[in-house]
Design an enzyme around this catalytic site. Structure first.
Site, mmCIF file in Angstrom:
data_model
loop_
_atom_site.group_PDB
_atom_site.id
_atom_site.type_symbol
_atom_site.label_atom_id
_atom_site.label_comp_id
_atom_site.label_asym_id
_atom_site.label_seq_id
_atom_site.Cartn_x
_atom_site.Cartn_y
_atom_site.Cartn_z
ATOM 1 N N SER A 68 0.837 -1.195 0.000
ATOM 2 C CA SER A 68 0.000 0.000 0.000
ATOM 3 C C SER A 68 0.876 1.251 0.000
ATOM 4 O O SER A 68 1.619 1.489 -0.945
ATOM 5 C CB SER A 68 -0.960 -0.044 1.194
ATOM 6 O OG SER A 68 -1.915 0.982 1.116
ATOM 7 N N GLU A 122 -12.838 10.719 -10.910
ATOM 8 C CA GLU A 122 -13.913 10.737 -11.904
ATOM 9 C C GLU A 122 -13.488 11.358 -13.230
ATOM 10 O O GLU A 122 -14.295 11.454 -14.145
ATOM 11 C CB GLU A 122 -15.115 11.518 -11.347
ATOM 12 C CG GLU A 122 -15.686 10.957 -10.053
ATOM 13 C CD GLU A 122 -16.202 9.539 -10.223
ATOM 14 O OE1 GLU A 122 -16.797 9.251 -11.286
ATOM 15 O OE2 GLU A 122 -15.997 8.721 -9.302
ATOM 16 N N HIS A 124 -3.781 -0.493 -4.633
ATOM 17 C CA HIS A 124 -5.237 -0.731 -4.542
ATOM 18 C C HIS A 124 -5.886 -0.413 -5.905
ATOM 19 O O HIS A 124 -6.990 0.128 -5.974
ATOM 20 C CB HIS A 124 -5.873 0.159 -3.458
ATOM 21 C CG HIS A 124 -5.297 -0.005 -2.094
ATOM 22 N ND1 HIS A 124 -5.624 -1.057 -1.270
ATOM 23 C CD2 HIS A 124 -4.419 0.760 -1.401
ATOM 24 C CE1 HIS A 124 -4.970 -0.939 -0.122
ATOM 25 N NE2 HIS A 124 -4.223 0.152 -0.184
#
Length: 275
Positions: free
Chosen positions: A151, A169, A193
């Site tokens: 991570s 987005e 991730h």
């Protein structure tokens, strides 16, 4: 006399060919690569396959392992990581403390395996700023140590580090915020991730800002294991490669001829640019 002259001519040709071959080998030899290995894990549940490979590359269960828990705000992060690694075969583990700078540097120089658990990559880099620890890790990696993290511990491996601030987005230039990482893996931007948290938009945006860097998106429970200039995928998920080195960015917010690769366990990728 004729035979002697023929032998001399043959010897001259042989020497000339040998010199030409040696010169060609020198000119085409790859640059000096680090002797160590990098393990960049995308976070998520621990993978025993990754743990096993990491210990093998570091020299086995008796390898001197140093855990760097500074990316986590949790006081027991180092102990929890120690417990996990000991349960999975590591026998010689210590946890890095920054209370004594000289001792911290000594611990890094003696480590066979340096491991960085998850948390916040910005916290880790802030904690070691000005201590010489980043430089010491790079030197130890070049000398042969295995360095890895999961991570946040994976995000710091690249020189240009994603801070985590981005609009997921949108795909556009200037969409991501970066900072300085450890620069163990030059020429890339590492994100973690990746599939689970749908970070394709942010990584592509980062590559559009810096097309000379290859985007490496690593999913959870998956690792990119780098040796020399080639990495192998280990784990249950995927590693996505975004390569715009031979593409063309056309501001604002357009890019052509980007190469993308979706890799799964056992697959490899050579970072050498295609000619």
């Amino acid at each position: 006399m004729v035979d002697v002259q023929a032998r001399e001519n043959k010897l001259k040709v042989t020497i000339s060919m040998s010199f030409s071959l040696l010169l060609a080998l020198v000119l085409t030899a790859p640059p000096d690569a680090p002797k160590g290995h990098l393990i960049a894990v995308g976070g998520g549940a621990e993978s025993k396959a990754i743990t096993k490979r990491t210990l093998e590359l570091a020299g086995g269960p008796k390898a001197r392992m140093l855990i760097m828990p500074q990316s986590s705000a949790s006081q027991d992060s180092g102990q929890r990581s120690t417990d996990y690694w000991r349960k999975n075969g590591a026998e010689n583990i210590s946890v890095l403390s920054l209370d004594d700078k000289e001792q911290a540097l000594k611990s890094i120089k003696e480590a066979d395996l340096i491991w960085m658990p998850g948390g916040d990559q910005n916290r880790l880099m802030k904690a070691i700023a000005g201590t010489g620890i980043a430089e010491a890790i790079r030197e130890r990696y070049r000398a042969g140590a295995t360095v890895g993290g999961t991570s946040a511990g994976a995000a710091v491996i690249s020189g240009v580090m994603l801070t985590g601030d981005a609009d997921l987005e949108a795909i556009r230039q200037g969409n991501t915020t970066t900072s300085d990482g450890l620069d163990l893996w030059p020429g890339v931007i590492v994100d973690q991730h990746f599939v689970k948290r749908k970070r394709f938009n942010s990584l592509l945006s980062a590559v559009m800002d810096r097309p000379e860097l290859v985007g490496i998106g690593i999913d959870e429970s998956t690792a990119a294991v780098l040796t020399g200039n080639k990495f192998e995928v280990v784990g249950v998920g995927q590693v996505l490669v975004i390569d715009a080195r031979q593409g063309k960015v056309s501001p604002p917010n357009a890019v052509r001829d980007v190469k993308m690769h979706v890799l799964t366990t056992g697959m490899t990728f050579d970072m050498t640019p295609a000619k």
